[in-house]
Write a protein that holds these residues in place. Structure first.
Motif, mmCIF file in Angstrom:
data_model
loop_
_atom_site.group_PDB
_atom_site.id
_atom_site.type_symbol
_atom_site.label_atom_id
_atom_site.label_comp_id
_atom_site.label_asym_id
_atom_site.label_seq_id
_atom_site.Cartn_x
_atom_site.Cartn_y
_atom_site.Cartn_z
ATOM 1 N N ALA A 145 -10.829 9.545 -7.607
ATOM 2 C CA ALA A 145 -9.627 8.953 -8.214
ATOM 3 C C ALA A 145 -8.385 9.428 -7.462
ATOM 4 C CB ALA A 145 -9.550 9.329 -9.690
ATOM 5 N N GLY A 146 -8.377 10.709 -7.098
ATOM 6 C CA GLY A 146 -7.250 11.260 -6.355
ATOM 7 C C GLY A 146 -7.130 10.640 -4.968
ATOM 8 N N LYS A 147 -8.271 10.475 -4.296
ATOM 9 C CA LYS A 147 -8.267 9.893 -2.945
ATOM 10 C C LYS A 147 -7.776 8.438 -2.964
ATOM 11 C CE LYS A 147 -11.878 12.571 -0.626
ATOM 12 N NZ LYS A 147 -13.296 12.555 -0.241
ATOM 13 N N ILE A 148 -8.199 7.704 -3.972
ATOM 14 C CA ILE A 148 -7.755 6.306 -4.074
ATOM 15 C C ILE A 148 -6.244 6.268 -4.316
ATOM 16 C CG2 ILE A 148 -7.835 4.243 -5.545
ATOM 17 C CD1 ILE A 148 -10.857 4.692 -5.773
ATOM 18 N N THR A 149 -5.775 7.127 -5.196
ATOM 19 C CA THR A 149 -4.339 7.179 -5.497
ATOM 20 C C THR A 149 -3.554 7.433 -4.205
ATOM 21 O OG1 THR A 149 -4.883 8.100 -7.653
ATOM 22 C CG2 THR A 149 -2.596 8.291 -6.938
ATOM 23 N N LYS A 150 -4.028 8.382 -3.428
ATOM 24 C CA LYS A 150 -3.339 8.730 -2.186
ATOM 25 C C LYS A 150 -3.369 7.560 -1.197
ATOM 26 C CE LYS A 150 -2.790 12.907 0.212
ATOM 27 N NZ LYS A 150 -3.411 14.234 0.347
ATOM 28 N N ALA A 151 -4.538 6.932 -1.052
ATOM 29 C CA ALA A 151 -4.667 5.791 -0.125
ATOM 30 C C ALA A 151 -3.715 4.670 -0.525
ATOM 31 C CB ALA A 151 -6.107 5.289 -0.125
ATOM 32 N N VAL A 152 -3.590 4.435 -1.824
ATOM 33 C CA VAL A 152 -2.709 3.367 -2.301
ATOM 34 C C VAL A 152 -1.248 3.746 -2.076
ATOM 35 C CG1 VAL A 152 -1.917 2.125 -4.349
ATOM 36 C CG2 VAL A 152 -4.369 2.464 -3.979
ATOM 37 N N LYS A 153 -0.897 4.979 -2.414
ATOM 38 C CA LYS A 153 0.496 5.419 -2.247
ATOM 39 C C LYS A 153 0.924 5.357 -0.779
ATOM 40 C CE LYS A 153 3.233 6.610 -4.753
ATOM 41 N NZ LYS A 153 4.215 5.751 -5.492
ATOM 42 N N ASN A 154 -0.007 5.608 0.135
ATOM 43 C CA ASN A 154 0.307 5.539 1.565
ATOM 44 C C ASN A 154 0.467 4.106 2.054
ATOM 45 O OD1 ASN A 154 0.351 8.270 1.940
ATOM 46 N ND2 ASN A 154 -1.808 8.421 2.530
ATOM 47 N N SER A 155 0.093 3.124 1.218
ATOM 48 C CA SER A 155 0.093 1.730 1.658
ATOM 49 C C SER A 155 1.231 0.900 1.076
ATOM 50 C CB SER A 155 -1.224 1.055 1.260
ATOM 51 O OG SER A 155 -2.320 1.825 1.660
ATOM 52 N N THR A 156 1.978 1.459 0.133
ATOM 53 C CA THR A 156 3.004 0.650 -0.535
ATOM 54 C C THR A 156 4.089 1.539 -1.138
ATOM 55 O OG1 THR A 156 3.402 -0.962 -2.312
ATOM 56 C CG2 THR A 156 1.651 0.625 -2.679
ATOM 57 N N ASP A 157 5.275 0.953 -1.338
ATOM 58 C CA ASP A 157 6.356 1.683 -2.006
ATOM 59 C C ASP A 157 6.511 1.248 -3.460
ATOM 60 O OD1 ASP A 157 7.015 3.104 0.275
ATOM 61 O OD2 ASP A 157 8.260 1.453 1.036
ATOM 62 N N ILE A 158 5.723 0.263 -3.851
ATOM 63 C CA ILE A 158 5.831 -0.246 -5.225
ATOM 64 C C ILE A 158 5.222 0.774 -6.190
ATOM 65 C CG2 ILE A 158 4.987 -2.080 -6.781
ATOM 66 C CD1 ILE A 158 5.410 -4.003 -4.433
ATOM 67 N N PRO A 159 5.906 1.038 -7.322
ATOM 68 C CA PRO A 159 5.396 2.026 -8.280
ATOM 69 C C PRO A 159 3.942 1.752 -8.665
ATOM 70 C CG PRO A 159 7.564 1.262 -8.955
ATOM 71 C CD PRO A 159 7.166 0.435 -7.779
ATOM 72 N N LEU A 160 3.156 2.823 -8.720
ATOM 73 C CA LEU A 160 1.714 2.695 -8.944
ATOM 74 C C LEU A 160 1.293 3.180 -10.333
ATOM 75 C CD1 LEU A 160 -1.298 2.378 -8.051
ATOM 76 C CD2 LEU A 160 -1.128 4.706 -7.132
ATOM 77 N N ILE A 161 0.568 2.297 -11.003
ATOM 78 C CA ILE A 161 -0.106 2.672 -12.256
ATOM 79 C C ILE A 161 -1.585 2.837 -11.918
ATOM 80 C CG2 ILE A 161 -0.688 1.937 -14.614
ATOM 81 C CD1 ILE A 161 1.698 -0.072 -14.400
ATOM 82 N N VAL A 162 -2.211 3.902 -12.383
ATOM 83 C CA VAL A 162 -3.661 4.040 -12.198
ATOM 84 C C VAL A 162 -4.320 3.914 -13.562
ATOM 85 C CG1 VAL A 162 -5.540 5.506 -11.390
ATOM 86 C CG2 VAL A 162 -3.355 5.505 -10.168
ATOM 87 N N LYS A 163 -5.278 2.979 -13.654
ATOM 88 C CA LYS A 163 -5.934 2.742 -14.953
ATOM 89 C C LYS A 163 -7.241 3.513 -15.032
ATOM 90 C CE LYS A 163 -6.969 -0.656 -18.438
ATOM 91 N NZ LYS A 163 -6.726 -2.025 -18.891
#
Lengths: 303, 258
Positions: A145-163
């Motif tokens: 879950a942490g790795k996915i969060t990081k991969a997503v944050k590195n790909s976009t500046d749009i605020p991220l919600i993790v479900k």
């Protein structure tokens, strides 16, 4: 009386959010939910390939909620992006773009791809329990879950919600890992289980997928406990989802620590007007109990 | 909740259409539908071809599911859930014209029953490509209904479409139109009704998943009315400037032109 709330600097007129997987196949349906009073709306999860989802039956009506296994049907990324772009342009409330990938890398690619539509939030669905070929949900492991969060944050500046999925031993550990890797908001919970319903006359499990995620009234105590534990463990805001169908349900979720509440299965019994119903009842509760803003309610149970 | 229901009888209407009588009585309105489940195969929506007494379901063989259904016999079981749909046929006019294409006649039959019981005038237009594809209706409808048959190839009744016959009937005092059939046909009916300013209701067919207004898969553009929940019967004014007659969505949610 103020019903406004905030998620990662973005203001919502009221705390009700159309949850992912309900109505959100088309821009028009999201728009209808928004016009019916939702404070924000979430798309059905957008995936990297066209998928038909499971054969029918994809839903079982239970006394206490629904069992469903739609199976992440998706018209494909290009068509989903067109529909999402249309939603962002036509809806005057925050639009949350839910998405999924089949690998950590693909979560990053999908985040970058859907960000082109400029939604207000993107929501990483790491918790769908209904697609066997995708294996155990990524949200079952704090590390993944942490790795996915990081991969997503590195790909976009749009605020991220993790479900997150509730089907784990310790949801706190997962929430902490997700926050540590840059998530802006946590949404909890996805459906519970999976569960199964067997027709005893034919002997067949009713869902074509045999198992499905449980939602609605019966999962509310689990959702409230998860939201309570998560908000105790992290500082980022939480969207509480699971069995909310009334203003009192919303209050309970807010007191557990949610800054906003997702509404999904309640659309089954109450129709799209459920958002207005919940906000109306929430206002009644607030005036009867002398609350003037949601800030006075959010997290109250934590003392 | 799905329950297994016994098939009480099967009637062959024509080489590709059968009517199944289910050992089940329900309180439903004309136009509502149910989901029928063949365990281990699939579940599909069907309108009711009869609501007085045991319900009837009319099925045309078009794919793997309906082919399997054709092999079912009296005494076999099928899963049933419903009735569903808030959008139902309602009697408004004194003389109702029912326009049907092929098995599209099915959900209109309970409406005809209701209109006759209420002493209203009923004309039925029933069209198909060929004589072989028409449903035998004379006995079912009785003498109080004026029946017009049409075939595209002229092999039975008037040569042309059901909508062609509707245009000719309009001068006869028709003040309500109810239609069910292939979407291009219904689009023509809608245009005729709007032009003549006659109250018109139509049933819409879309790929249904949940059937209960939750998944949103059958939502139509731009109103976002859901076929399973707000329909399947809609008033003409609800469908003007919509996707009706132009496109629909497949099982994945992708748009496909009609």
């Amino acid at each position: 009386m103020k019903l406004t709330t905030k998620l990662a600097k973005i203001k919502l007129d009221n705390p009700t959010i159309l949850a992912s997987g309900v109505l959100g196949v088309t821009a028009a349906a999201l728009n209808r939910a928004s016009k019916s009073g939702a404070g924000a709306v979430t798309t059905k999860s957008i995936g990297p390939q066209r998928r038909e989802g499971h054969d029918n039956p994809v839903v079982v009506e239970l006394d206490c909620g629904l069992l469903n296994a739609v199976g992440l049907s998706c018209p494909g990324p290009e068509e989903s992006l067109r529909e999402l772009t249309k939603a962002v342009k036509s809806i005057d409330k925050p639009v949350i773009a839910s998405f999924y990938g089949k690998s950590i890398l693909e979560f990053g690619h999908m985040a970058e791809f859907i960000s082109k539509a400029k939604p207000d939030f993107i929501e990483a669905n790491i918790s769908c329990p209904n697609v066997g070929e995708f294996g155990l949900p990524f949200g079952c492991s704090a590390k993944t879950a942490g790795k996915i969060t990081k991969a997503v944050k590195n790909s976009t500046d749009i605020p991220l919600i993790v479900k997150l999925t509730p089907n784990v031993v310790d949801i706190r550990a997962i929430a902490i890992e997700v926050e540590k890797n840059g998530a802006d908001v946590i949404c909890a919970i996805n459906t519970v289980g999976p569960g199964m319903k067997i027709d005893v006359t034919s002997g067949y499990p009713i869902l074509s997928n045999k198992t499905g995620g449980l939602s609605g009234e019966c999962i509310k105590p689990i959702a409230v406990r998860c939201v309570y534990e998560i908000s105790e463990s992290v500082d980022i805001p939480v969207i509480g989802v699971g069995g909310v169908s009334s203003g009192i349900d919303a209050v309970e979720m807010l007191m557990a620590g949610a800054a906003a509440v997702g509404v999904g299965t309640a659309v089954w019994h109450h129709g799209v007007d459920v958002f207005q119903k919940i906000t109306g009842e929430l206002m009644d509760f607030m005036s009867e109990n002398n609350y003037s803003s949601l800030d006075e309610i959010i997290g109250r149970s934590h003392g | 909740m799905i329950e297994m229901v016994k098939i009480a009888g099967v009637r062959e209407e024509n080489p590709t259409v059968k009517t199944f009588t289910l050992d089940k009585q329900i309180d439903a309105r004309p136009g509502q539908f149910c989901m029928l489940w063949i365990p281990g195969l699939d579940e599909k929506p069907f309108g009711f071809a009869k609501l007085n007494g045991n319900i009837e379901i009319m099925v045309r063989s078009v794919g793997s599911y309906t082919r399997e259904m054709m092999s079912l016999d009296e005494g076999d079981l099928i899963g049933f859930r419903g009735p569903y749909g808030d959008g139902q046929f309602k009697l408004k006019g004194k003389h109702i014209c029912v326009v049907s294409g092929g098995v599209g006649i099915a959900p209109l039959l309970p409406l005809v029953d209701e209109a006759l019981a209420d002493g209203r005038g009923v004309s039925v237009i029933h069209g198909a490509k060929t004589k072989q594809e028409l449903i035998p209706l004379e006995k079912r409808l009785g003498d109080d209904v004026s029946l017009t048959l049409t075939t595209d190839d002229g092999s039975c009744g008037m040569e042309g479409t059901a909508c062609d016959a509707l245009r000719e009937l309009l001068d006869g005092g028709v003040d309500q139109i109810c239609a069910c059939g292939p979407e291009p046909m219904m689009k023509s009916v809608l245009d005729v009704a709007l032009d003549a300013k006659i109250y018109c209701q139509l049933t819409l067919e879309r790929y249904l998943k949940c059937g209960i207004g939750v998944c949103g898969h059958c939502s139509i553009d731009e109103s976002a009315l859901m076929v399973c929940r707000d329909g399947p019967v809609f008033e003409a004014k609800q469908l003007v400037k919509s996707e009706f007659g132009r496109y629909k969505r497949d099982k994945s949610g992708a748009i496909i032109d009609l």
